[in-house]
Motif scaffolding. Structure first.
Motif, PDB file in Angstrom:
ATOM      1  N   GLU A   1      -0.942 -12.723  10.296  1.00  0.00           N
ATOM      2  CA  GLU A   1      -0.574 -14.092  10.642  1.00  0.00           C
ATOM      3  C   GLU A   1      -0.370 -14.938   9.388  1.00  0.00           C
ATOM      4  OE1 GLU A   1       0.256 -17.697  12.370  1.00  0.00           O
ATOM      5  OE2 GLU A   1       0.358 -15.684  13.229  1.00  0.00           O
ATOM      6  N   SER A   2      -1.229 -14.754   8.389  1.00  0.00           N
ATOM      7  CA  SER A   2      -1.085 -15.499   7.137  1.00  0.00           C
ATOM      8  C   SER A   2       0.227 -15.166   6.441  1.00  0.00           C
ATOM      9  CB  SER A   2      -2.260 -15.191   6.211  1.00  0.00           C
ATOM     10  OG  SER A   2      -3.478 -15.629   6.761  1.00  0.00           O
ATOM     11  N   LEU A   3       0.687 -13.930   6.596  1.00  0.00           N
ATOM     12  CA  LEU A   3       1.905 -13.499   5.919  1.00  0.00           C
ATOM     13  C   LEU A   3       3.177 -13.989   6.601  1.00  0.00           C
ATOM     14  CD1 LEU A   3       0.889  -9.837   5.023  1.00  0.00           C
ATOM     15  CD2 LEU A   3       1.165 -11.756   3.444  1.00  0.00           C
ATOM     16  N   GLU A   4       3.062 -14.570   7.777  1.00  0.00           N
ATOM     17  CA  GLU A   4       4.248 -15.056   8.479  1.00  0.00           C
ATOM     18  C   GLU A   4       5.010 -16.102   7.678  1.00  0.00           C
ATOM     19  OE1 GLU A   4       5.697 -14.377  11.613  1.00  0.00           O
ATOM     20  OE2 GLU A   4       4.485 -12.558  11.496  1.00  0.00           O
ATOM     21  N   VAL A   5       4.360 -16.723   6.699  1.00  0.00           N
ATOM     22  CA  VAL A   5       5.055 -17.708   5.862  1.00  0.00           C
ATOM     23  C   VAL A   5       6.250 -17.075   5.153  1.00  0.00           C
ATOM     24  CG1 VAL A   5       3.564 -17.312   3.839  1.00  0.00           C
ATOM     25  CG2 VAL A   5       4.720 -19.507   4.121  1.00  0.00           C
ATOM     26  N   ILE A   6       6.177 -15.785   4.848  1.00  0.00           N
ATOM     27  CA  ILE A   6       7.309 -15.107   4.209  1.00  0.00           C
ATOM     28  C   ILE A   6       8.530 -15.184   5.112  1.00  0.00           C
ATOM     29  CG2 ILE A   6       8.178 -12.866   3.429  1.00  0.00           C
ATOM     30  CD1 ILE A   6       5.322 -12.193   2.546  1.00  0.00           C
TER      31      ILE A   6
ATOM     32  N   ARG B   1      -5.882 -19.355   1.317  1.00  0.00           N
ATOM     33  CA  ARG B   1      -4.632 -18.722   1.759  1.00  0.00           C
ATOM     34  C   ARG B   1      -3.685 -19.727   2.417  1.00  0.00           C
ATOM     35  NH1 ARG B   1      -5.962 -14.852   6.010  1.00  0.00           N
ATOM     36  NH2 ARG B   1      -7.713 -16.226   6.470  1.00  0.00           N
ATOM     37  N   ALA B   2      -4.225 -20.547   3.301  1.00  0.00           N
ATOM     38  CA  ALA B   2      -3.374 -21.487   4.034  1.00  0.00           C
ATOM     39  C   ALA B   2      -2.771 -22.524   3.103  1.00  0.00           C
ATOM     40  CB  ALA B   2      -4.189 -22.168   5.137  1.00  0.00           C
ATOM     41  N   ALA B   3      -3.576 -23.011   2.149  1.00  0.00           N
ATOM     42  CA  ALA B   3      -3.069 -24.037   1.230  1.00  0.00           C
ATOM     43  C   ALA B   3      -2.008 -23.466   0.306  1.00  0.00           C
ATOM     44  CB  ALA B   3      -4.221 -24.632   0.422  1.00  0.00           C
ATOM     45  N   VAL B   4      -2.192 -22.233  -0.162  1.00  0.00           N
ATOM     46  CA  VAL B   4      -1.191 -21.598  -1.025  1.00  0.00           C
ATOM     47  C   VAL B   4       0.102 -21.383  -0.244  1.00  0.00           C
ATOM     48  CG1 VAL B   4      -0.613 -19.525  -2.340  1.00  0.00           C
ATOM     49  CG2 VAL B   4      -2.896 -20.533  -2.542  1.00  0.00           C
ATOM     50  N   ALA B   5      -0.024 -20.921   1.001  1.00  0.00           N
ATOM     51  CA  ALA B   5       1.166 -20.726   1.833  1.00  0.00           C
ATOM     52  C   ALA B   5       1.897 -22.042   2.070  1.00  0.00           C
ATOM     53  CB  ALA B   5       0.769 -20.095   3.166  1.00  0.00           C
ATOM     54  N   GLU B   6       1.130 -23.093   2.341  1.00  0.00           N
ATOM     55  CA  GLU B   6       1.736 -24.413   2.554  1.00  0.00           C
ATOM     56  C   GLU B   6       2.453 -24.885   1.293  1.00  0.00           C
ATOM     57  OE1 GLU B   6       0.276 -28.991   3.536  1.00  0.00           O
ATOM     58  OE2 GLU B   6      -1.069 -27.299   3.930  1.00  0.00           O
ATOM     59  N   TRP B   7       1.825 -24.678   0.133  1.00  0.00           N
ATOM     60  CA  TRP B   7       2.464 -25.060  -1.140  1.00  0.00           C
ATOM     61  C   TRP B   7       3.787 -24.322  -1.295  1.00  0.00           C
ATOM     62  CZ3 TRP B   7       3.795 -21.596  -4.954  1.00  0.00           C
ATOM     63  CH2 TRP B   7       4.337 -22.164  -6.125  1.00  0.00           C
TER      64      TRP B   7
ATOM     65  N   PHE C   1      -5.244 -12.208   1.908  1.00  0.00           N
ATOM     66  CA  PHE C   1      -6.693 -12.080   1.767  1.00  0.00           C
ATOM     67  C   PHE C   1      -7.332 -13.103   0.831  1.00  0.00           C
ATOM     68  CE2 PHE C   1      -4.903  -7.683   2.156  1.00  0.00           C
ATOM     69  CZ  PHE C   1      -5.250  -7.487   3.492  1.00  0.00           C
ATOM     70  N   GLY C   2      -6.541 -13.878   0.122  1.00  0.00           N
ATOM     71  CA  GLY C   2      -7.094 -14.810  -0.846  1.00  0.00           C
ATOM     72  C   GLY C   2      -7.228 -14.232  -2.235  1.00  0.00           C
ATOM     73  N   GLY C   3      -6.529 -13.119  -2.520  1.00  0.00           N
ATOM     74  CA  GLY C   3      -6.540 -12.560  -3.858  1.00  0.00           C
ATOM     75  C   GLY C   3      -6.934 -11.097  -3.883  1.00  0.00           C
ATOM     76  N   LEU C   4      -6.816 -10.490  -5.054  1.00  0.00           N
ATOM     77  CA  LEU C   4      -7.051  -9.059  -5.200  1.00  0.00           C
ATOM     78  C   LEU C   4      -8.500  -8.689  -4.919  1.00  0.00           C
ATOM     79  CD1 LEU C   4      -5.804  -6.320  -6.016  1.00  0.00           C
ATOM     80  CD2 LEU C   4      -6.499  -6.817  -8.363  1.00  0.00           C
ATOM     81  N   ILE C   5      -9.457  -9.435  -5.482  1.00  0.00           N
ATOM     82  CA  ILE C   5     -10.866  -9.099  -5.286  1.00  0.00           C
ATOM     83  C   ILE C   5     -11.218  -9.117  -3.801  1.00  0.00           C
ATOM     84  CG2 ILE C   5     -13.240  -9.854  -5.682  1.00  0.00           C
ATOM     85  CD1 ILE C   5     -12.118  -8.709  -8.183  1.00  0.00           C
ATOM     86  N   ASN C   6     -10.784 -10.156  -3.112  1.00  0.00           N
ATOM     87  CA  ASN C   6     -11.115 -10.288  -1.692  1.00  0.00           C
ATOM     88  C   ASN C   6     -10.449  -9.223  -0.845  1.00  0.00           C
ATOM     89  OD1 ASN C   6     -12.917 -12.109  -0.350  1.00  0.00           O
ATOM     90  ND2 ASN C   6     -11.198 -12.794   0.910  1.00  0.00           N
ATOM     91  N   SER C   7      -9.354  -8.633  -1.333  1.00  0.00           N
ATOM     92  CA  SER C   7      -8.672  -7.590  -0.565  1.00  0.00           C
ATOM     93  C   SER C   7      -9.459  -6.290  -0.537  1.00  0.00           C
ATOM     94  CB  SER C   7      -7.277  -7.331  -1.151  1.00  0.00           C
ATOM     95  OG  SER C   7      -7.343  -6.612  -2.375  1.00  0.00           O
ATOM     96  N   ARG C   8     -10.501  -6.166  -1.363  1.00  0.00           N
ATOM     97  CA  ARG C   8     -11.285  -4.924  -1.439  1.00  0.00           C
ATOM     98  C   ARG C   8     -12.439  -4.891  -0.441  1.00  0.00           C
ATOM     99  NH1 ARG C   8     -11.578  -5.421  -7.968  1.00  0.00           N
ATOM    100  NH2 ARG C   8      -9.431  -4.792  -8.436  1.00  0.00           N
TER     101      ARG C   8
END
Length: 550
Positions: A127-132, A82-88, A108-115
């Protein structure tokens, strides 16, 4: 780059302090859509439908598209970084004018992990979504089209706990809704019996995860109101007419409408398809087009049919998809720019429907086919009927997986062809190439692999003592089996329906420019996850400018 199972994944720290941001008005005025050359895509995960398909649709629409390294996106039960994708994305947004962003990847790191709760609390997800917010604060004119998902009825099936309870948790969710929301008290003994056999820790995790995800859904609706997100779709992952998702969906619609956001927030069925729809919407919005769409059904009318894994009539699903792209459905084919031929289930003959498709194509009409009669695969009866009547490369769109793909493909292609008079020739070639590659991929994958190879791959995996839903020890052998048997089918589709195809590239000045399919350079073939459900079947075509254009 393709992902192979069982690789080591380097996790980066998520302990990041948000940068100070400027004060944001609670309701920002809409800013006009500036010309879009390139877009950034934060994918839902790394599968053909969530990574390859939206990327191709972007190119069909004339965009350049930037995506993160697939190695950052995880694989099946290995979550994305998640952090690396946000940084990218935070860095990449400076080089593009718009983004399509999958909230489950960032949160969450993707759809599967969100379940699953997976150790990710609501606070950590937010907190991860703050990149938006950081991206929008830094680039106020950058359009952000985001999407999220209402959790499906069940968890992901595997032979291991908790996946071996996936059927029971689905059954329990449906019964809980029927008994507690619909008052079907005669089903209470069955509901209690199913609940009694489920592990309590699984029920607790399931309910916590649903509530956590619902809170994330509500948070990003707030960000639409505050101007951080320009447009939002909250899709419904695999569902049925009953289940816990129903009340969640109603709560989100009420929450959005109460804030006056019905024009900027849409809630409807779909998950994997949403990125493709939003990219097509960017194309239509930025080019200022609103095509008229005529819909015709093959067997059962869309008002009377609910497609597999959906919970509202098919005609409503189609209406939602067309509307969100800015299109308009019309009653007659003669009024339409695009003809959407929707294949539904039922026992009626398919010949007259296939004849109509042929007749429309013979008249030079833009025809797209959504083939949803069978879940996730091409309908063999329709395919056989159309093989005799048309070249599939004459279609404006086709999908045997989800009609939303064929709609998005058709919108992106139509928008480019009807507006791109000043576009450079290389972009026109890119659009035509990606369009035909996506058509060929759908046929080689959804008709070839899924109808004729996957069953054999499943049987082969079991014969080797492995689990086709989660390959543990014999991935290489099963992957080789899938490649060998699929490539020949793809080659056959190319030779009979694409080789030598002449296609309109676009308009240069007052002149129509044509291209011709020169060759198939090869295929990229791989089971992207350690399971047999889907396969990368990605062709590479070469299209050259036809002498007819000179």
């Amino acid at each position: 780059m393709s992902i192979r199972p069982f690789e080591c994944w380097r996790k980066r720290s998520t302990n990041r302090s948000p940068k100070p941001r400027r004060k944001q008005n609670s309701r920002m005025e809409d800013v006009p859509m500036k010309p879009i050359d390139a877009i950034s895509l934060v994918p839902l995960d790394y599968r053909p439908f969530t990574y390859y398909t939206p990327t191709q649709i972007a190119r069909i629409g004339g965009f350049r598209i930037r995506t993160p390294d697939p190695m950052l996106l995880g694989a099946y039960f290995t979550p994305g970084d998640r952090a690396a994708v946000a940084e990218w994305w935070e860095k990449e947004a400076s080089a593009t004018e718009a983004s399509v962003v999958a909230v489950p990847m960032l949160a969450f790191g993707g759809l599967i992990n969100s379940r699953y709760s997976a150790g990710i609390t609501l606070e950590q997800a937010q907190e991860s979504l703050e990149v938006i917010k950081r991206v929008k604060d830094r680039y106020p004119l950058h359009k952000i089209y985001a999407f999220d998902s209402i959790m499906r009825l069940t968890i992901s099936p595997t032979r291991d706990y908790p996946g071996n309870w996936s059927g029971k948790i689905r059954e329990w969710s449906i019964l809980k809704d029927k008994v507690e929301r619909m008052g079907m008290d005669d089903l209470r003994p069955e509901y209690e019996a199913v609940g009694a056999v489920l592990p309590q820790d699984l029920i607790d995790d399931y309910l916590y995860t649903r509530e956590r995800n619902l809170a994330v859904n509500q948070r990003i609706i707030d960000w639409v109101r505050e101007g951080y997100i320009d447009f939002l779709i909250i899709g419904q992952d695999d569902a049925e007419p009953y289940g816990l998702h129903r009340s969640e969906r109603n709560r989100l619609i009420e929450y959005s409408n109460a804030q006056g956001l019905s024009g900027k927030v849409k809630v409807f069925p779909g998950a994997d398809v949403i990125a493709s729809l939003l990219i097509a919407k960017l194309a239509a919005d930025s080019l200022g087009v609103s095509p008229k769409v005529y819909v015709e059904y093959s067997r059962t009318h869309g008002d009377q049919w609910i497609a597999p894994y959906q919970d509202i009539p098919y005609s409503e699903v189609i209406g939602n998809y067309v509307s969100v792209l800015g299109g308009e459905t019309v009653a007659g084919a003669e009024q339409a720019d695009l003809l959407l031929m929707a294949n539904t289930a039922g026992g009626e003959p398919i010949d007259s429907f296939s004849d109509r498709i042929q007749a429309f194509i013979d008249k030079g009409r833009s025809v797209t086919v959504g083939d949803d009669a069978h879940a996730g695969t091409a309908d063999p009866v329709l395919i056989e009927a159309l093989r005799k009547r048309i070249r599939f490369s004459d279609l404006t769109g086709y999908s045997g997986w989800n009609i939303g793909v064929s709609i998005a493909q058709a919108f992106a292609r139509w928008a480019l062809l009807h507006t791109a008079r000043e576009m450079m020739r290389d972009r026109l070639l890119q659009s035509a190439q990606s369009h035909l590659e996506l058509l060929l991929e759908a046929l080689a994958h959804e008709e070839g692999y899924r109808n004729h190879v996957r069953g054999g791959a499943v049987a082969y995996a079991r014969s080797l003592g492995d689990d086709p839903q989660r390959l543990q020890t014999r991935y290489e052998e099963i992957n080789a089996y899938a490649i060998t048997h699929t490539e020949a089918l793809g080659d056959r589709w190319y030779q009979t329906h694409f080789a030598g195809k002449e296609i309109v590239l676009g308009i240069e000045g007052a002149k129509t420019v044509y291209g011709i399919v020169d060759r198939l350079n090869g295929w990229r073939l791989l089971l992207p996850w350690n399971r047999t459900a889907e396969m990368e079947v990605f062709p590479e075509l070469t299209i050259v400018v036809s002498s007819k254009s000179e």
